[in-house]
Design a protein around this motif. Structure first.
Motif, short mmCIF file in Angstrom:
data_model
loop_
_atom_site.label_atom_id
_atom_site.label_comp_id
_atom_site.label_asym_id
_atom_site.label_seq_id
_atom_site.Cartn_x
_atom_site.Cartn_y
_atom_site.Cartn_z
N GLU A 1 0.84 -1.21 0.00
CA GLU A 1 0.00 0.00 0.00
C GLU A 1 0.87 1.26 0.00
OE1 GLU A 1 -3.99 -1.72 2.23
OE2 GLU A 1 -2.58 -0.52 3.38
N SER B 1 5.86 11.58 2.07
CA SER B 1 4.66 11.93 1.31
C SER B 1 4.75 13.35 0.77
CB SER B 1 3.42 11.86 2.21
OG SER B 1 3.31 10.59 2.74
N PHE C 1 -3.79 11.66 -4.02
CA PHE C 1 -3.99 11.43 -2.59
C PHE C 1 -2.88 10.51 -2.08
CE2 PHE C 1 -8.09 12.59 -4.17
CZ PHE C 1 -8.77 13.19 -3.13
N CYS C 2 -2.31 10.87 -0.94
CA CYS C 2 -1.28 10.00 -0.37
C CYS C 2 -1.73 9.59 1.03
CB CYS C 2 0.04 10.76 -0.33
SG CYS C 2 1.41 9.71 0.12
N TYR C 3 -1.76 8.29 1.26
CA TYR C 3 -2.28 7.77 2.52
C TYR C 3 -1.14 7.35 3.45
CZ TYR C 3 -4.46 4.38 5.68
OH TYR C 3 -4.87 3.71 6.80
N THR D 1 0.77 4.11 -2.79
CA THR D 1 0.34 5.47 -2.45
C THR D 1 1.45 6.49 -2.70
OG1 THR D 1 -1.09 6.64 -0.89
CG2 THR D 1 0.90 5.69 0.02
N LEU D 2 2.70 6.01 -2.79
CA LEU D 2 3.80 6.94 -3.11
C LEU D 2 3.99 7.06 -4.63
CD1 LEU D 2 6.36 5.94 -0.33
CD2 LEU D 2 5.08 8.08 -0.50
#
Lengths: 234, 234
Positions: free
Chosen positions: A132, B161, B92-94, A136-137
């Motif tokens: 994940e 991030s 979007f970065c989580y 996400t990066l």
């Protein structure tokens, strides 16, 4: 007992004399098994990754199938391939019987389930946050896949070493489909079987020592890798 | 190759609606409709297990909901989650509650998202050092990521991030298990993100705003989000 110690002494002498025939057999063994591992590992790891990270119908069945296939006896693989590759068999036209290629096919079949099952265990135990985080990066899923492999590298290396250990020492399949032909398909296990049946134990023991040393070396590599992994967490 | 966007000056406004998710016959999210802007600084509250993390993972493109609509522009209108996934992952970065840092150094972690974006080594190095300044941890650049404290890991993950300049950073319970000192440091880092015009959503089961100047609160209860605007503290 005396016979054993005498044969062992002769075996050590043979090894120190660097008997070319022995080294040829050792080289052939490594060459065949390395090629088998190199061909089997990438698709096996890909399947293991797919089984670990994606849900689809029949997934559990496939995992059980690979776990069961780990226990297939080498001689059964040898027999099946012999029937398929023999002149009268369905794949007889390929003329692969008693060739190194046939030995490689046999060893791939033997190590594939072990590679999938152990890699699956390593990847399944891997923290899902790694995947994940990579996504996400902004990583493409292919890069995220390689990131997860890198994170699970110690478990995956252990899987590859265990699979290599299985095929380099197997005798059943290599004997049946390789044919134990000197200079061509005679590897360490088939040579040991032959020398023992001839009563020339020294050569058999010399090759046995090589197999044991190799197992020791693989384990040392594995613990070195694991200690490096430990160092990361110290 | 993805083009890296270093400025978010133009901002981003997206409308998400019809977000539904059921798990094991239990409604997790029910017909959610929200409008998010990169000016937003949102505190998302709700009890443990209310679906906050699930919501963030859906809008980060990491978790597939049962239904989803994204409206962004004329081109991106009424898009399903599947077809919006790439867009969501790009903007979007989580960040996980306990962030996952890849094995390697702090530098490797922060540089991770910058690779394969057409930047040379010097540019990557410059950005990494800039990010470490942001979190006031420049001395940790070569430190093994696995030996950092929980608070340091959280801040390194925020820097990792920030460096890819997403339009939104989604922080999942960033202050859980953090001591007062780390919390204070993390508040400062998050406030810094706001100055870069990055939209932020922070989840917490605690409705207190702390030292953060949220402009909106979203409360998730039984799968439904209710919103209220805050008056600015400034």
């Amino acid at each position: 007992m005396n016979d054993l110690s005498l044969a062992t002494q002769q075996a050590v002498i043979l090894l120190f004399k660097a008997d070319p025939q022995i080294w040829e057999i050792i080289f052939l063994s490594f060459s065949v098994s390395l090629r088998a591992i190199l061909l089997a590992a990438p698709p096996a790891i890909l399947i293991a990754f797919y089984l670990s990270y994606f849900k689809f119908p029949g997934r559990h069945f496939l995992i059980s199938l690979f776990n069961t296939a780990m226990a297939i006896p080498a001689v059964v693989v040898g027999l099946t391939l012999y029937l398929l590759l023999s002149r009268s068999g369905p794949l007889g036209d390929l003329q692969l019987l008693f060739t190194q290629d046939a030995m490689i096919i046999g060893q791939i079949i033997l190590c594939f389930p072990l590679l999938v099952a152990l890699s699956h265990a390593a990847l399944y135990a891997m923290d899902r946050r790694a995947w994940e985080t990579a996504i996400t990066l902004g990583s493409h899923p292919a890069r995220a896949f390689f990131t997860v492999l890198k994170e699970a590298r110690f478990g995956l290396t252990a899987a590859i070493i265990a699979a290599f250990g299985r095929i380099i020492a197997e005798v059943g399949s290599s004997m049946m489909i390789g044919g134990n032909i000197l200079h061509y398909t005679r590897n360490i296990p088939t040579a040991i079987a032959l020398e023992t049946s001839k009563g020339s134990f020294a050569q058999g023991i010399a090759l046995g020592i090589i197999l044991l040393l190799m197992a020791l070396m693989l384990n040392l590599i594995l613990s070195w890798i694991q200690s490096r992994s430990g160092a990361h967490h110290d | 190759m993805t083009e890296l966007k270093y400025t978010t000056a133009e901002g981003l406004k997206v409308q998400l609606d019809n977000i539904n998710l059921c798990k094991n016959k239990q409604i997790i999210l029910q017909n959610i409709q929200v409008t998010l802007s990169s000016d937003d600084f949102i505190l998302m509250t709700g009890q443990n297990g209310s679906g906050k993390s699930t919501f963030l993972k859906i809008i980060a493109g990491l978790l597939k909901p049962d239904s989803f609509n994204l409206n962004y522009s004329e081109q991106l209108k009424n898009n399903s989650w599947q077809s919006s996934k790439k867009f969501l992952r790009q903007h979007f970065c989580y960040l996980h509650q306990t962030p996952y840092l890849f094995s390697g150094s702090v530098y490797d972690n922060i540089a991770y998202g910058l690779k394969y974006r057409g930047l040379n080594k010097a540019e990557i190095s410059h950005k990494v050092h800039e990010a470490l300044e942001l979190i006031s941890l420049p001395h940790l650049v070569q430190r093994n990521s696995q030996v950092l404290s929980g608070g340091e890991k959280q801040r390194v993950a925020i820097a990792r991030s920030w460096v890819i300049q997403p339009n939104f950073i989604l922080l999942d319970e960033p202050f859980a298990n953090m001591d007062k000192h780390s919390r204070h440091r993390t508040y400062a880092t998050i406030n810094q993100l706001k100055e870069d015009n990055i939209g932020i959503i922070i989840t917490s089961h605690d409705p207190h705003r702390g030292e953060l100047d949220f402009n909106k609160q979203m409360h998730l209860y039984q799968g439904i989000i209710s919103e209220k605007e805050y008056e600015s503290n400034a």
